[in-house]
Design an enzyme around this catalytic site. Sequence first.
Site, PDB file in Angstrom:
ATOM      1  N   GLY A   1       0.599  -1.859   0.640  1.00  0.00           N
ATOM      2  CA  GLY A   1       0.094   0.041   0.109  1.00  0.00           C
ATOM      3  C   GLY A   1       1.122   1.121   0.021  1.00  0.00           C
TER       4      GLY A   1
ATOM      5  N   ARG B   1       0.548  -2.925  13.047  1.00  0.00           N
ATOM      6  CA  ARG B   1       0.092  -2.678  14.257  1.00  0.00           C
ATOM      7  C   ARG B   1       1.264  -4.087  14.455  1.00  0.00           C
ATOM      8  NH1 ARG B   1      -1.155   1.172  13.479  1.00  0.00           N
ATOM      9  NH2 ARG B   1      -2.910   1.875  13.566  1.00  0.00           N
TER      10      ARG B   1
ATOM     11  N   GLU C   1       0.200  -3.286  23.654  1.00  0.00           N
ATOM     12  CA  GLU C   1       0.792  -2.945  23.199  1.00  0.00           C
ATOM     13  C   GLU C   1      -0.322  -1.385  24.423  1.00  0.00           C
ATOM     14  OE1 GLU C   1       1.571  -1.317  19.625  1.00  0.00           O
ATOM     15  OE2 GLU C   1       0.933   0.199  19.670  1.00  0.00           O
TER      16      GLU C   1
ATOM     17  N   HIS D   1       5.711   2.721  19.050  1.00  0.00           N
ATOM     18  CA  HIS D   1       5.033   3.054  18.212  1.00  0.00           C
ATOM     19  C   HIS D   1       4.646   4.935  17.956  1.00  0.00           C
ATOM     20  CE1 HIS D   1       0.871   2.264  16.543  1.00  0.00           C
ATOM     21  NE2 HIS D   1       0.833   3.526  15.428  1.00  0.00           N
ATOM     22  N   ILE D   2       5.839   5.111  17.786  1.00  0.00           N
ATOM     23  CA  ILE D   2       6.533   6.648  17.032  1.00  0.00           C
ATOM     24  C   ILE D   2       6.982   6.839  15.584  1.00  0.00           C
ATOM     25  CG2 ILE D   2       6.513   7.426  18.904  1.00  0.00           C
ATOM     26  CD1 ILE D   2       9.717   6.527  18.242  1.00  0.00           C
TER      27      ILE D   2
HETATM   28  C1  DGY Z   1      -1.574   4.801  12.062  1.00  0.00           C
HETATM   29  O1  DGY Z   1      -2.141   6.656  11.912  1.00  0.00           O
HETATM   30  O2  DGY Z   1      -2.813   4.755  12.251  1.00  0.00           O
HETATM   31  C2  DGY Z   1      -0.522   4.963  12.382  1.00  0.00           C
HETATM   32  O3  DGY Z   1      -0.080   3.144  13.236  1.00  0.00           O
HETATM   33  C3  DGY Z   1       0.102   5.891  14.086  1.00  0.00           C
HETATM   34  O4  DGY Z   1       1.503   5.871  13.488  1.00  0.00           O
END
Ligand code: DGY
Length: 334
Positions: free
Chosen positions: A159, A246, A275, A296-297
């Site tokens: 994607g 994810r 998480e 998650h950054i």
């Molecule tokens: C999202 O916007 O889905 C991302 O995981 C944020 O980092």
Amino acid sequence: MTARPVVYVTREIPDAGLDPLADECEVHVHDWKLPPGHDRILRRLAELEADGLLCLLTDDVDGEVMDASPNLRVVSTFSVGYDHVDVDEAERRGIAVGHTPGVLSETTADFTWALLMTAARRTVEGNEYVLADEWETWGPKLLTGPDVHHATLGVVGLGNIGATVARRAAGFEMEVLYANTERDGAAEQRLREFGVEATYVELDELLARSDFVTLHVPLNEATEGLIGDEEFEAMPDDAVLVNTSRGPVVDTDALDRALADGSIKRAALDVTDPEPLPGDHPVTRHVPEKLVLAPHIASASIGTRDRMARMAAENMLAGLRGESLPNSAVEDRR
Ligand code: DGY
């Protein structure tokens, strides 16, 4: 004077989003660093009789939440992913759902490469080694790792983000494989214009042939646990796995086993399951030699977070005015 629509925002987001909302709406922000939690969201939506909910990926937006305020018309998430929002339930109730696609692809791709390079070239270990005062001399075998240049990169999910990660492989002159729900000729052509020849293969072939596997699929029933014991077994022993998609796409217990028994060499995760990952979770025993972790950054550049806030506000305002959303999750998942 008509009353201004009421919007509940579940965390403080950048002013780039809050300011335009405040121009047209009565805005209530959950002013605390941790998420409000399901019960508090229910309570605040009901108390405020909110017209809009601006949420984050840390909020579970289910049918109960959608029923909490009789006026709720729009859910706008400050995220690209919308696996935390029950879009079917929203559609059933005629509630619009907005998200922020495309906005973070470049930033997330940058960070994916940061993780990949960190895992390959052992920068976290190097940092700790120096600070621990273990650095006595230059060493021929000190902290050696695999080359990234001319290696094979396997992109799972081509994607926006996957393709942007693949595009950056040109600089490293890598062979690029990709697995996807289907072959994407248009994406292949766009990559070709950047000098990347991406070859479509089945997932098992990608896993068997890639030195670096990077995950860029949305979380859904088909992708939950996509990488488990069998998949780790199929990967070369010196493979490196990177996940910025994810957490639940990777079976954490299986990853723990794979790192322990040497089915793969290293992993670098920006997203985890659970998480947040507790610091004493069993898988952390592999840090830093075999595992690099980030909280998650991947999208956390200042510019991108501003743009996400602006897009989330634009979706909200359009929905409250009764217009179609610039970025509707209901439309985009079709
Ligand atoms: C999202 O916007 O889905 C991302 O995981 C944020 O980092």
